[in-house]
Design an enzyme around this catalytic site. Structure first.
Site, PDB file in Angstrom:
ATOM      1  N   ILE A 151      -4.898   3.784  -3.048  1.00 52.05           N
ATOM      2  CA  ILE A 151      -4.013   2.644  -3.292  1.00 52.05           C
ATOM      3  C   ILE A 151      -4.767   1.789  -4.297  1.00 52.05           C
ATOM      4  CG2 ILE A 151      -2.886   0.610  -2.330  1.00 52.05           C
ATOM      5  CD1 ILE A 151      -2.585   2.116   0.300  1.00 52.05           C
ATOM      6  N   PRO A 152      -4.353   1.817  -5.569  1.00 48.83           N
ATOM      7  CA  PRO A 152      -5.173   1.330  -6.672  1.00 48.83           C
ATOM      8  C   PRO A 152      -5.214  -0.191  -6.851  1.00 48.83           C
ATOM      9  CG  PRO A 152      -3.109   2.178  -7.504  1.00 48.83           C
ATOM     10  CD  PRO A 152      -3.108   2.447  -6.027  1.00 48.83           C
ATOM     11  N   CYS A 153      -5.900  -0.867  -5.966  1.00 47.50           N
ATOM     12  CA  CYS A 153      -6.021  -2.323  -6.059  1.00 47.50           C
ATOM     13  C   CYS A 153      -6.782  -2.743  -7.312  1.00 47.50           C
ATOM     14  CB  CYS A 153      -6.669  -2.896  -4.803  1.00 47.50           C
ATOM     15  SG  CYS A 153      -8.227  -2.131  -4.344  1.00 47.50           S
ATOM     16  N   HIS A 154      -7.565  -1.845  -7.889  1.00 47.99           N
ATOM     17  CA  HIS A 154      -8.300  -2.174  -9.110  1.00 47.99           C
ATOM     18  C   HIS A 154      -7.357  -2.424 -10.289  1.00 47.99           C
ATOM     19  CE1 HIS A 154      -7.861   2.232  -9.139  1.00 47.99           C
ATOM     20  NE2 HIS A 154      -7.824   2.135 -10.451  1.00 47.99           N
TER      21      HIS A 154
END
Length: 181
Positions: free
Chosen positions: A122-125
């Site tokens: 889950i690409p929070c970056h």
């Protein structure tokens, strides 16, 4: 809280860091960034699959994930995490843009990003501050973790033909051999 190597079902080596993966029954229960160190092979089929998918992403950030993730988070956090999964590699949204899309506040979006138990998958970056500034990462604004966020964004930008500017958002590069600056 410090972790030991025994806390992880698999440890995936990455450039300058590692990824510790915890499993619970037939789901991935969490992924955490660890200091660089020795990778450790998986103890189960799901662990081997998590290792394979994370390793594939580290080689090619356009690789999609298909891992069973344990249920986690509040309704608000899950809404933020679902939106994150729609952001393509090499692209970003600001905390404010995400807040506007789900009817929240930028600070609450930052809190949901920091609480994400499945970073990279889950690409929070891909959520950044206004003006393309990096912003925080995993509740940290300095040191090891924001450096990983910078690496992840550069890794994805390079694969998409983008370059990161030092003081602004990613910009499209027209040269196929462009390097990150």
């Amino acid at each position: 809280m410090s972790s030991t190597v025994d806390d992880w079902d698999v440890i995936v080596g990455a450039p300058g860091f590692a990824l510790g993966v915890r499993l619970a029954a037939d789901t991935v229960a969490g992924i955490e960034f660890l200091p660089a160190g020795s990778a450790r092979g998986a103890r189960s089929a799901l662990g081997r699959e998590a290792d394979a998918q994370l390793t594939a992403y580290l080689r090619d950030p356009l690789t999609p994930f298909d891992l069973p993730l344990a249920a986690a988070g509040t309704a608000h956090q899950r809404a933020v995490w679902q939106l994150m999964r729609t952001i393509a590699p090499g692209c970003t949204l600001t905390y404010g843009e995400v807040a506007a899309q789900i009817g929240s506040s930028p600070r609450a979006i930052g809190g949901a990003c920091g609480a994400n138990p499945f970073p990279i998958v889950i690409p929070c970056h891909r959520i950044v501050a206004t003006g393309g500034r990096l912003g925080g990462f995993a509740h940290s604004t300095a040191g090891f973790l924001p450096g990983i966020k910078r690496w992840l964004l550069a890794h994805e930008a390079a694969a998409g033909g983008f370059r990161l500017s030092a003081n602004g958002p990613a910009q499209l590069s027209r040269r196929p051999d462009a390097r990150l600056s």
